[in-house]
Design a protein around this motif. Structure first.
Motif, PDB file in Angstrom:
ATOM      1  N   GLY A  65      31.177 -38.291  18.447  1.00 35.97           N
ATOM      2  CA  GLY A  65      29.743 -38.446  18.180  1.00 35.97           C
ATOM      3  C   GLY A  65      29.011 -37.122  18.163  1.00 35.97           C
ATOM      4  N   TRP A  69      29.521 -48.974  14.655  1.00 31.72           N
ATOM      5  CA  TRP A  69      30.663 -48.609  13.809  1.00 31.72           C
ATOM      6  C   TRP A  69      31.679 -49.746  13.705  1.00 31.72           C
ATOM      7  CZ3 TRP A  69      30.622 -44.260  10.940  1.00 31.72           C
ATOM      8  CH2 TRP A  69      29.683 -43.265  11.299  1.00 31.72           C
ATOM      9  N   THR A  93      23.670 -49.539  23.411  1.00 27.52           N
ATOM     10  CA  THR A  93      22.591 -49.760  24.382  1.00 27.52           C
ATOM     11  C   THR A  93      21.276 -49.951  23.624  1.00 27.52           C
ATOM     12  OG1 THR A  93      23.734 -48.401  26.002  1.00 27.52           O
ATOM     13  CG2 THR A  93      21.369 -48.733  26.348  1.00 27.52           C
ATOM     14  N   LYS A 131      27.270 -35.658   7.893  1.00 26.97           N
ATOM     15  CA  LYS A 131      26.814 -36.970   8.379  1.00 26.97           C
ATOM     16  C   LYS A 131      25.327 -37.174   8.099  1.00 26.97           C
ATOM     17  CE  LYS A 131      28.002 -37.800  12.687  1.00 26.97           C
ATOM     18  NZ  LYS A 131      28.404 -37.606  14.100  1.00 26.97           N
ATOM     19  N   SER A 157      29.281 -52.439  22.824  1.00 27.72           N
ATOM     20  CA  SER A 157      27.924 -52.786  22.362  1.00 27.72           C
ATOM     21  C   SER A 157      27.010 -51.589  22.578  1.00 27.72           C
ATOM     22  CB  SER A 157      27.401 -53.987  23.171  1.00 27.72           C
ATOM     23  OG  SER A 157      27.432 -53.660  24.550  1.00 27.72           O
TER      24      SER A 157
HETATM   25  N1  C2G Z   1      25.375 -45.062  21.361  1.00 27.27           N
HETATM   26  C1  C2G Z   1      25.183 -46.216  22.129  1.00 27.27           C
HETATM   27  N2  C2G Z   1      23.937 -46.683  22.329  1.00 27.27           N
HETATM   28  C2  C2G Z   1      22.869 -46.034  21.805  1.00 27.27           C
HETATM   29  C3  C2G Z   1      23.044 -44.854  21.042  1.00 27.27           C
HETATM   30  C4  C2G Z   1      24.325 -44.379  20.835  1.00 27.27           C
HETATM   31  O1  C2G Z   1      26.158 -46.825  22.613  1.00 27.27           O
HETATM   32  N3  C2G Z   1      21.614 -46.539  22.031  1.00 27.27           N
HETATM   33  C5  C2G Z   1      26.747 -44.585  21.150  1.00 27.27           C
HETATM   34  C6  C2G Z   1      27.149 -44.592  19.672  1.00 27.27           C
HETATM   35  O2  C2G Z   1      27.537 -45.900  19.279  1.00 27.27           O
HETATM   36  C7  C2G Z   1      28.303 -43.609  19.678  1.00 27.27           C
HETATM   37  C8  C2G Z   1      27.886 -42.592  20.768  1.00 27.27           C
HETATM   38  O3  C2G Z   1      26.866 -43.241  21.562  1.00 27.27           O
HETATM   39  O4  C2G Z   1      29.494 -44.270  20.103  1.00 27.27           O
HETATM   40  C9  C2G Z   1      27.329 -41.313  20.185  1.00 27.27           C
HETATM   41  O5  C2G Z   1      26.248 -41.653  19.347  1.00 27.27           O
HETATM   42  P1  C2G Z   1      25.899 -40.670  18.109  1.00 27.27           P
HETATM   43  O6  C2G Z   1      25.790 -39.294  18.618  1.00 27.27           O
HETATM   44  O7  C2G Z   1      24.782 -41.290  17.337  1.00 27.27           O
HETATM   45  O8  C2G Z   1      27.264 -40.803  17.273  1.00 27.27           O
HETATM   46  P2  C2G Z   1      27.406 -40.878  15.679  1.00 27.27           P
HETATM   47  O9  C2G Z   1      26.485 -39.926  15.034  1.00 27.27           O
HETATM   48  O10 C2G Z   1      27.351 -42.309  15.332  1.00 27.27           O
HETATM   49  O11 C2G Z   1      28.878 -40.248  15.477  1.00 27.27           O
HETATM   50  O12 C2G Z   1      33.231 -39.997  13.701  1.00 27.27           O
HETATM   51  C10 C2G Z   1      32.312 -40.777  14.418  1.00 27.27           C
HETATM   52  C11 C2G Z   1      30.928 -40.176  14.402  1.00 27.27           C
HETATM   53  O13 C2G Z   1      30.975 -38.804  14.766  1.00 27.27           O
HETATM   54  C12 C2G Z   1      30.023 -40.962  15.344  1.00 27.27           C
END
Ligand code: C2G
Length: 128
Positions: A8, A95, A114, A44, A112
């Motif tokens: 992430g 994802w 948050t 991204k 899930s």
């Molecule tokens: N996450 C979460 N709850 C949130 C926000 C984020 O559980 N309210 C989780 C995301 O689902 C992810 C992790 O925290 O598993 C990191 O979030 P991001 O930095 O937004 O990750 P992302 O940009 O989706 O990168 O190859 C995969 C990508 O690099 C994922």
């Protein structure tokens, strides 16, 4: 030693990120985070407030994180899983289904998300 990997951007660290990492650690013993580089964030279409080095230091300060490696491509996951002998890949369910192909290399687990918190929400509410 059960090894877990997740990926992430982890910008503006918040409790949604922390909860994800806490649950990842609960799946095993050793958590690796593939942290998106600033260059990969461009792919991204994400503009992180903190640069890679700062985001890396913040992750390394979290008790649930054992190793931070750079994520600079969509295609590195299978190699990482081999290289670090990973048992479980996990990520938030925004994802869901996207990484099922990794099932041939390790367990795949979607947590899930948050509710009520996101980096985008924080930025919007702060007006930055
Ligand atoms: N996450 C979460 N709850 C949130 C926000 C984020 O559980 N309210 C989780 C995301 O689902 C992810 C992790 O925290 O598993 C990191 O979030 P991001 O930095 O937004 O990750 P992302 O940009 O989706 O990168 O190859 C995969 C990508 O690099 C994922």
């Amino acid at each position: 030693m059960k090894r877990i990997i997740t990926y992430g951007t982890f910008d503006l660290m918040h409790y949604g990120h922390i909860r994800l990492l806490k649950r990842a650690k609960a799946l095993g013993d050793y958590v690796i985070v593939g942290l998106s580089t600033d260059e990969f964030n461009q792919q991204k279409d994400k503009k992180a407030y903190h640069n890679f080095e700062t985001r890396k230091k913040m992750l390394e300060a979290i008790r649930y994180v054992d190793l931070v490696i750079p994520e600079d491509s969509w295609d590195q996951k299978k190699n990482d899983i081999e290289k670090y002998q990973v048992d479980v890949f996990c990520i938030g369910d925004d994802w869901e289904g996207e990484f099922d192909d990794l099932n041939s290399s390790c367990e795949v687990h979607y947590f899930s998300r948050t509710k009520g918190v996101s980096t985008t929400k924080i930025k919007n509410e702060l007006g930055v």
